[in-house]
Structures are given as structure tokens and as C-alpha cells.
Design an enzyme around this catalytic site. Structure first.
Site, PDB file in Angstrom:
ATOM      1  CG  HIS A  82      -1.805   1.175   1.314  1.00  0.00           C
ATOM      2  ND1 HIS A  82      -2.845   1.432   0.591  1.00  0.00           N
ATOM      3  CD2 HIS A  82      -1.626   2.455   2.197  1.00  0.00           C
ATOM      4  CE1 HIS A  82      -3.265   2.492   0.876  1.00  0.00           C
ATOM      5  NE2 HIS A  82      -2.500   3.272   1.689  1.00  0.00           N
ATOM      6  CG  ASP A 161     -12.266   2.332   4.615  1.00  0.00           C
ATOM      7  OD1 ASP A 161     -11.978   3.187   5.422  1.00  0.00           O
ATOM      8  OD2 ASP A 161     -11.993   2.212   3.542  1.00  0.00           O
ATOM      9  CB  SER A 183      -9.160   4.518   6.307  1.00  0.00           C
ATOM     10  OG  SER A 183      -9.454   4.592   4.991  1.00  0.00           O
ATOM     11  CE  LYS A 187      -9.034   0.805   1.851  1.00  0.00           C
ATOM     12  NZ  LYS A 187      -9.433   1.981   2.603  1.00  0.00           N
TER      13      LYS A 187
END
Length: 435
Positions: A82, A161, A183, A187
């Protein structure tokens, strides 16, 4: 349990229990708690904060507010990456297929661009026919077959979220570390990963422009992710200037394909790509060290297997693979302009945030959520920081739908640029690794 009591508890500086945070997530996911109460609770969190244990439980509750991806039988280590967002940061496009070629399962859930930062989904949708909205069965099928799938958040994964993120954007509650952490990680937890690598950007084009703020976020992300049982590292990477030499949706697809073909002219992009990939392989156990993992990743560029998997992924998700063989088939803007140097010297600065704003003015990004993109718009950065230039040299090529947008983009580009008489000190791309 009354949600009004939870608002008051956090307003007064109280600490939420696991059950209370599960109630918050369930209320956000199902619509049982009205937006105005959720917004009040978010503001209370911004004002009063959350401790580490609360952040872990909020993240867990948000992840459990919907379905999990369900890749337990995939037969490969499940790893994702990410990025906190930057300009020209299309690394995911090349990283996911390379990681899959190395033996990882990479279910890469991504987002769209807003403001000066680009979004992976927008870049992928510049490939004609490419579908980013997929159901869980399709995602599972593609990951099992190819090792990777790149998709947008579905309504089934971490639905709490989706609600809270939209409210944060509308209520000036975005800049709260526990909410940012929850947040991002909820995921990833819903993906049921074995390991996670975080690319935390630092500099003018990043969420946090100073290293101290980025480091605090990185530490919070790593602690929370580890607290949820996922092996995690955070890599702090530079975002003072754009990454690579292309900014724009189709342009960044072009760059990823060129990298996968073996082009090494964008050395900062390649270094970031191989470092992140190396840590993905190290954490998954497929490499003894991050350096060995980087070498394995580089080998998948040289043997063409990363490009092959990228091509197969595009096909599996409905995209036109002809654009990979012939990059001229990617979308093009109607007008282009060369930006020339007005003096001799060296590029001393190329402010990433301003370049991102230039991309928005050209049509490559969004100033507001519903804005339509011009997939061919953007900038080709011929000269970057440290490059020598002579008067009349091409500094950049800019692309847009009309001359007015080109002029606005050029003005913003020139405001980002400083040319000095001496070469600037070399700046590192990889700033720090936090474990």
C-alpha cells in the site's frame, strides 16, 4: 448500546472497548447509525484521539464489517503493498505482476485519485475495456490462476470504511492518525494477508511533507498491522519530485510496461519498485533478505515473466492487450506542447505537489470527486532534478485537450521548477525502513 453515549464518551476523552468499536463499525456498514451521529463521533475522535489498542480494535472491527476475500487455499503466500499516495507513483502496476511472477499471491485492492495524487484504478481504466469493479468470485478466480488481480473496493469488503471514509472527506476529519490507520489497514485485513509492505511517502507531494509526521504514521501502521497478526514493514520513500518520468493515467501505464520490458532509464522508479518487492518476498519467506528479494524481482523483469503476467491480467479483466505490444494505442490527448528551458544550468527542484496540480489542470486528475478524466493528459518529464539543461532544451512534454489547459498546465509546471547554476546534492529515494 446507544450511539449517543459513545459520542459523549469519546468527546469527554474516554476509551472505547472492543464491543463499542464493533458497534461503531456495524452501524457504519449497515446504515443503522445516521450519518450525522457518525460525523459527530469522527470529530470527537479527531479532538480526543485513540490509543494503540483502540486503533487495533477499530481496524479489526472495520475489517470484519463485511466479507473477507477468502483466498485461504490459494497455495501461495498472500502479500500486498500500500502506498500513501504520490505523484507519478504508478509502481503498483509493475509490482503486482512481478510479485506474482516470483510466487506470491497479490490481491491488490486500490483506489482512485483525488487532488494532486493519482489513483491506480484510473490508470488501469485508461486501458480500453479494463474492469476494476469485480465481484469476489472473479477476484478469487483471477488470483488463483495468475497470482494477482488489481481491483477496486467492493461493497462486500470493509463496508464500514466506505461510509466513514466518505464522511471524513466531507467533515474535515481526514487528518486523524487513528482514522487514517484504520482506513488503510481494514481493507488489507479483509484481504487476509500473510504480509504487508507499506510505502509511506515523504515530501512536497505526500500527505505528510515532513519526515517526522510520515515516520509517526509509518510506526502507527506497522504497530497496528502487527497487532492484527500481519507481518509488516514500512518503507519511507522520497516524494519531493515526481517518481519516474511520466505523470498521467495512460502515461503511467506506458511507464510500467516500459519498466517490465527492461527499460531502466527511470532509476528512481526502478529503485522504489525493487525495494518494495524485495521486502514483499522477504516477509513472505521466499527470500532470505530484502536484497535477495530485490534481485529475484529484477530477474523477473529480465526474463519477461512479469510482463507476461501483466498481459494475462489485463486480458482476464477485460482489457485490450494490444496496447501492451503497441503503446501508441493507449489514449492520447488532443494537443501537446514542448516546454523549453529559458536558461543554462541544472534542475535544482521539481516540486511534486505543483506537478500534481499541473496534471489536474491538464485533465489527468480530479479537483473534485465527480470530475471526468482525460486519460491521455499529463506530463512527460524529460529533465528531472540533477539533470543538466541548456537554454532551448526540452524540459517537459505536456498533453491536454486544448490550448487553454496546456497554458494553465505550463504555468503551474514552471512554478514547480527551479534551475540553478550547480548540480544539487543527490537525494536518496529510500529514506528509511521501519520494522
Amino acid at each position: 448500546m446507544l450511539f449517543l453515549d459513545l459520542i459523549a464518551k469519546k468527546r469527554d476523552g474516554g476509551r472505547h472497548t472492543r464491543e463499542e468499536l464493533a458497534f461503531v463499525a456495524r452501524g457504519a456498514a449497515t446504515g443503522l447509525v445516521p450519518d450525522y451521529q457518525l460525523a459527530a463521533w469522527l470529530m470527537a475522535v479527531v479532538c480526543r484521539g485513540m490509543d494503540e489498542a483502540e486503533t487495533v480494535e477499530l481496524t479489526r472491527a472495520m475489517a470484519r464489517s463485511g466479507d473477507c476475500l477468502g483466498l485461504g487455499d490459494v497455495g501461495r503466500p498472500k502479500v500486498d503493498k500500500h502506498s500513501t499516495g504520490g505523484v507519478g507513483d504508478g509502481v503498483s502496476l509493475a509490482l503486482a505482476p512481478l510479485a506474482a511472477a516470483c510466487g506470491l499471491a497479490v490481491p491488490m485492492m486500490s483506489g482512485r485519485g483525488l487532488g494532486h495524487t493519482g489513483g491506480t484504478l484510473d490508470k488501469l481504466e485508461s486501458i480500453q475495456g479494463f474492469k476494476v469493479r469485480l465481484g469476489l468470485p472473479a477476484i478469487r478466480r483471477i488470483v488463483r490462476r495468475l497470482g494477482t488481480c488489481m481491483f477496486g473496493q467492493t461493497g462486500a469488503l470493509a463496508p464500514a470504511d466506505r461510509t466513514l471514509y466518505a464522511l471524513r472527506d466531507a467533515t474535515a476529519t481526514v487528518q486523524s492518525r487513528p482514522l487514517i490507520v484504520g482506513s488503510i489497514l481494514s481493507k488489507k485485513v479483509a484481504e487476509e494477508l500473510d504480509a504487508l509492505v507499506l510505502d509511506v511517502k515523504v515530501g512536497s507531494g505526500a500527505i505528510f511533507r515532513d519526515a517526522a509526521g510520515a515516520r509517526e504514521l509509518a510506526r502507527a501502521l506497522v504497530k497496528t498491522s502487527k497487532g492484527l497478526g500481519t507481518a509488516t514493514v514500512a518503507v519511507l520513500t522520497a516524494m519531493e519530485q515526481p517518481l519516474g518520468r511520466y505523470v498521467g493515467n495512460a502515461l503511467e501505464v506506458r511507464q510500467a510496461v516500459e519498466i517490465l520490458r527492461g527499460d531502466e532509464t527511470s532509476s528512481d522508479y526502478l529503485e522504489c519498485l525493487l525495494t518494495l518487492g524485495g521486502w514483499m518476498l522477504k516477509l513472505s519467506g521466499l527470500a532470505k533478505t530484502a536484497e535477495q528479494g530485490s534481485s529475484l524481482m529484477h530477474a523477473r523483469i529480465k526474463d519477461g515473466s512479469g510482463l507476461r503476467i501483466f498481459t494475462e491480467m489485463v486480458k482476464a479483466q477485460g482489457g485490450t492487450t494490444a496496447v501492451i505490444d503497441d503503446l501508441s494505442l493507449l489514449p492520447k490527448a488532443k494537443r501537446s506542447r514542448k516546454i523549453l528551458s529559458t536558461q543554462n544550468g541544472y534542475v535544482a527542484r521539481l516540486d511534486a505537489r505543483k506537478i500534481g496540480h499541473a496534471a489536474v489542470l491538464l485533465g489527468a486528475g480530479r479537483a473534485y470527486k465527480e470530475q471526468k478524466l482525460d486519460y491521455g493528459a499529463g506530463l512527460e518529464l524529460v529533465k528531472k532534478v540533477g539533470d543538466r539543461v541548456m537554454k532551448g532544451d526540452v524540459l517537459s512534454l505536456i498533453h491536454a485537450a486544448d490550448d487553454m489547459k496546456l497554458s494553465l498546465g505550463e504555468k503551474e509546471y514552471r512554478s514547480a521548477l527551479i534551475i540553478g547554476p550547480k548540480p544539487p546534492p543527490r537525494r536518496a529515494v529510500i529514506l528509511e525502513v521501519l520494522k
